[in-house]
Design an enzyme around this catalytic site. Structure first.
Site: not given
Ligand SMILES: NC(=O)c1ccc[n+]([C@@H]2O[C@H](COP(=O)([O-])OP(=O)(O)OC[C@H]3O[C@@H](n4cnc5c(N)ncnc54)[C@H](O)[C@@H]3O)[C@@H](O)[C@H]2O)c1
Ligand SMILES: O=C[C@H](O)CS(=O)(=O)O
Length: 483
Positions: A255, A156, A463, A289
């Site tokens: 993640e 994505n 991150e 997400c």
């Protein structure tokens, strides 16, 4: 080729030890807007993954041994090249992933700023001196790179999800092997070409392309030379990969999936809330997400908000991401469309009502109309699962306590959003939400300066930000005696 200014950015071989590696086995990369095959890409499989890990291992000592300022200079050059080629990289991304060109170019800039950010952070890996318990000793703490890092990334955000990992790894002095999603390898390979042009040494960055993610992933998670594994993708796959890393006790960053609540309180600025929801929900056709997944609206403003939202959704333009003015592209696959369709149908069967859209579009089999549903409840499939499509389920609530209870009623905890103006409420709700990231009167929260990550089954590790480097460093305690 593919309409780029610099055709050399279209790479179809794996990138291992600074060399382009072909294979007799190949897989097709297709354009989700029309199903056309763009190119055939080398499938180097598990053998390629093994070669890449060995190359990263061989390159590690020299890369880690470079002064940080030298690593930073090479990363800065990579950043500059990514921005110089933003148009080509954006076009390539839209072709293989489908998002509108403006969004794709935005992703290139977003990914590149992680290079820029961590090029600077590389120079700030500080240690400590600690007062010793006796005068004959001195206590010091130094930080060192963990070693070879492997990664698996999703389709994505085929540029930014790699950039977010590679930038921190290389800044820390680690070497890096990534398997991009088979749907979208071209962005990763173009990034590798620009890293090569920037002068990043052979073996420091490797891209392993292949269709059989399981066999490649097995090497990247179980290899003894690999000291850290980082994954961005679904929670279900993440759980499998965590287990595969256990045998060699690797450091792991996960993640994973989300189910973001978006709460509109009765004291919200409704126009701002609609703007924030449009930014969060419809980015990448809802395939992110951190997309708002459940929209909770306080009963007293439910109708006013719904009316404003419907007007804004009516302005969206569905189409091929390369076309001027298109704001919603195709979904990534037929299975993605089928899942969105199934979640809507099951929820309607339980009482939800479609107030706008709700159909697959006639534009092509992967296009789905922006959709609003009302009378949704938190126990319906649309609320229990990550939709990953341009669908807005509106769920009414009565008071703040109920809003928090509904918002937290999920096993994941990545991003959450709410709109309110009372400062006491803002503090209560911010502290009460069980999520790694909270947008307060803001729908777009991702940036390199901030620690991106989740809690519960959305994973662990961060991150971006100053925290992002910690995941790639080992802390070493030095005890100097005999003084
Ligand atoms: N938290 C985040 O930062 C973040 C970012 C983007 C996407 N996601 C999540 O990712 C999901 C959508 O992406 P997706 O459909 O590509 O996810 P996915 O988990 O199906 O695939 C992600 C990557 O894992 C690979 N993969 C799949 N099965 C594997 C296996 N058994 N072994 C090794 N590799 C394997 C895929 O090829 C792909 O490269 C959503 O749940 C979304 O929330 C999370
Ligand atoms: O899909 C997940 C990405 O992490 C979203 S963002 O680009 O970081 O906002």
């Amino acid at each position: 080729m593919l309409g780029l200014n610099d055709d050399a950015l279209v790479r179809t071989d794996a990138f291992i030890n600074g060399q382009w590696q072909s294979s007799d086995q190949k897989f097709a990369v297709t354009n989700p807007a029309n199903g056309e095959t763009l190119v055939l890409v080398a499938d180097v499989g598990a053998d390629g993954a093994e070669q890449a890990v060995q190359a990263a291992h061989q390159a590690f000592r020299d890369w880690a041994g470079k002064p940080a300022v030298e690593r930073a200079g090479l990363m800065r050059k990579w950043f500059e090249l990514m921005m110089q080629h933003q148009d080509d990289l954006g076009r390539l991304l839209t072709l293989e992933q489908g998002k509108p060109l403006a969004e794709a170019k935005g992703e290139i800039a977003y990914g590149a700023t992680y290079m820029e950010w961590f090029a600077e952070e590389a120079k700030r890996v500080y240690g400590d001196t600690i007062p010793a318990p006796s005068n004959d000793k001195r206590i010091l703490v130094i930080k060192q790179p963990v070693g070879v890092v492997t990664a698996v990334t999703p389709w994505n955000f085929p540029n930014a999800m790699i950039a977010r990992k590679a930038a921190a790894a290389l800044a820390a002095g680690c070497t890096f092997v990534v398997k991009p999603a088979a749907e979208t390898p071209l962005s990763a390979l173009a990034m590798a070409e620009l890293a090569r042009r920037a002068g990043i040494p052979d073996g420091v960055l490797n891209v392993v392309t292949g269709k059989d993610s399981k066999s490649i992933g097995k090497v990247l998670t179980e290899h003894e030379l690999v000291r850290k594994f980082t994954f961005t993708g679904s929670t279900a796959v993440g759980k499998q990969l965590i287990a595969q890393c256990a045998g060699t006790v690797k450091k792991v960053t996960m993640e994973l999936g989300g189910n973001a609540p978006f709460i509109v309180f009765d004291d919200a600025d409704l126009d701002a809330a609609v703007k924030g929801l449009m930014a969060s929900k419809f980015r990448n056709a809802g395939q992110t997400c951190v997309c708002a997944n459940r929209i909770f609206v306080q009963q007293s403003v439910y109708q006013a908000f719904s009316d404003k939202l419907s007007e804004a959704v009516a302005q969206l333009k569905l189409g091929n991401g390369l076309e001027e003015g298109v704001t919603i592209g195709p979904l990534i696959s037929k299975s993605a469309v089928d899942k969105v369709r199934e979640l809507i149908d099951k929820s309607v069967n339980q009482g939800a009502k479609v107030s706008r859209g709700g159909q697959a579009s006639g534009l092509g089999e992967l296009f789905f109309e922006p959709t609003i549903l009302t009378d949704v409840s938190n126990d319906m499939p649309l609320a229990r699962e990550e939709i990953f499509g341009p669908v807005v389920p509106l769920i009414p609530f009565e008071d703040e306590q109920q809003a928090l209870q509904l918002a937290n009623d999920t096993d994941v905890g990545l991003a959450a959003y709410f709109y309110a103006r009372d400062i006491s409420r803002i503090w209560r709700v911010s502290e009460g939400l069980e999520y790694g990231m909270v947008g307060i009167n803001e729908g777009g929260i991702s940036n390199p300066a901030a620690p991106f990550g989740g809690v519960k089954q959305s994973g662990y590790g961060r991150e971006g930000s100053k925290y992002g480097l910690d995941d790639y460093l080992e802390i070493k305690y030095l005890c100097m005696g005999g003084i």
